[in-house]
Write an enzyme that holds these catalytic residues in place. Structure first.
Site, PDB file in Angstrom:
ATOM      1  N   PHE A 155      86.440 -18.759-108.276  1.00  0.00           N
ATOM      2  CA  PHE A 155      85.044 -18.418-108.022  1.00  0.00           C
ATOM      3  C   PHE A 155      84.765 -17.028-108.598  1.00  0.00           C
ATOM      4  CE2 PHE A 155      86.260 -21.431-104.831  1.00  0.00           C
ATOM      5  CZ  PHE A 155      85.133 -22.171-104.512  1.00  0.00           C
TER       6      PHE A 155
ATOM      7  N   THR B  88      90.671 -23.430-107.044  1.00  0.00           N
ATOM      8  CA  THR B  88      89.359 -23.215-107.663  1.00  0.00           C
ATOM      9  C   THR B  88      89.119 -21.721-107.799  1.00  0.00           C
ATOM     10  OG1 THR B  88      88.424 -25.267-106.785  1.00  0.00           O
ATOM     11  CG2 THR B  88      86.870 -23.574-107.462  1.00  0.00           C
TER      12      THR B  88
END
Length: 301
Positions: free
Chosen positions: A179, A177
């Protein structure tokens, strides 16, 4: 420099992947949990927090569209990025066996990222979406649910006294992921290390204009790492009059683009100047250092 004095807002509860991302971005910071993405934006705007760290895309699940919409709605600036490998665990209360599980709860993306593995484990349990992964573990512990399992991090299991039934249950080991770090003020772009710039633009013409916009980057050998279209909330429909066939309706879109260049570089400045000639709206969301840290797909949390 290491964020020891910074208050960093994230969405979720302690044990969430966003908390881990905040810790990677700003070691020794004070992490501030927020129950919604928009609350994290507001925490920075209201000086409750100095930074926010929020997910924008996952290598399996794609973009987190809510945060792209919020980037446009709020006036915060992207000042950095961090990529976090996601290592999912199946957990339940101590003493609960897999065959007792009738329900698995987690964030919708976590459920999707583990679907095949859950089937291989022989779980015929219903899947139920909740707001965040660590919150699922907290909910089971708080309500003593002995028929329910959660998908969350190993840290969440430790924090909420859960037993890990299966470790590393993501369907793809390369589950990462991305960010972004948000602040009230932008940072000064530099050229002494790799930078990335994020912009959003809209145009009033057809697909030929989009081609010209992309050519502005290709001509200058600027690599695009992402292009994402989102419906224009203020102008969702554009009417096109044609005397022969009547009135046609077309969707209006905003385009989010990430490219590998710093706004301190002349080529990036010239590319945006050219884009502005075709765009009805253009905003630089941030020009910031790229996350160049290596990661291990088989590593822990």
């Amino acid at each position: 420099m290491h964020g020891s004095q910074l208050r960093v807002a994230y969405q979720g509860v302690p044990g969430a992947y966003s908390e881990a991302a905040a810790g990677k971005a700003y070691p020794k910071c004070e992490a501030i949990p927020c129950d919604q993405f928009e609350v994290a934006f507001q925490a920075v705007e209201l000086w409750i927090a100095d930074r926010a760290v929020l997910p924008v895309e996952n290598s399996l699940g794609g973009s987190i569209h809510r945060n792209y919409d919020l980037l446009l709605r709020h006036r915060l600036h992207i000042v950095g990025e961090v990529q976090l490998p996601v290592h999912h665990c199946l957990m339940a209360l101590p003493g609960v066996r897999k065959e007792y599980i009738t329900r698995v709860i987690s964030h919708p993306q976590a459920l999707a990222q583990c679907e095949h593995t859950l089937t291989k484990l022989g779980l015929q349990a219903a899947r139920e979406a909740v707001d965040d992964t660590a919150g699922a573990a907290e909910y089971i512990a708080a309500n003593n649910l002995r028929d329910t399992a959660a998908i969350a991090s190993a840290r969440a299991a430790e924090l909420y006294g859960m037993q890990i039934l299966a470790d590393g249950i993501q369907d793809d080991c390369g589950n990462v992921t991305r960010f972004v770090m948000l602040a009230r003020e932008p940072i000064i772009p530099r050229t002494d290390r790799p930078f990335k710039t994020s912009i959003v633009f809209a145009h009033d013409k057809g697909t030929s204009v989009l081609f010209k916009v992309l050519s502005a980057f290709a001509f200058r050998n600027i690599n695009l790492t992402k292009i994402e279209s989102r419906p224009h909330r203020n102008r969702p429909i554009r009417l096109v009059d044609d005397a022969n066939v009547g009135t046609a309706k077309h969707f209006e879109y905003l385009f989010y683009v990430d490219f590998e260049a710093s706004m301190a570089e002349v080529r990036a400045q010239n590319a945006l100047a050219e884009v502005q000639e075709f765009a009805s709206f253009l905003r630089v969301l941030g020009s910031y250092p790229m996350d160049m840290t290596p990661w291990s797909p088989s590593g822990g949390d």
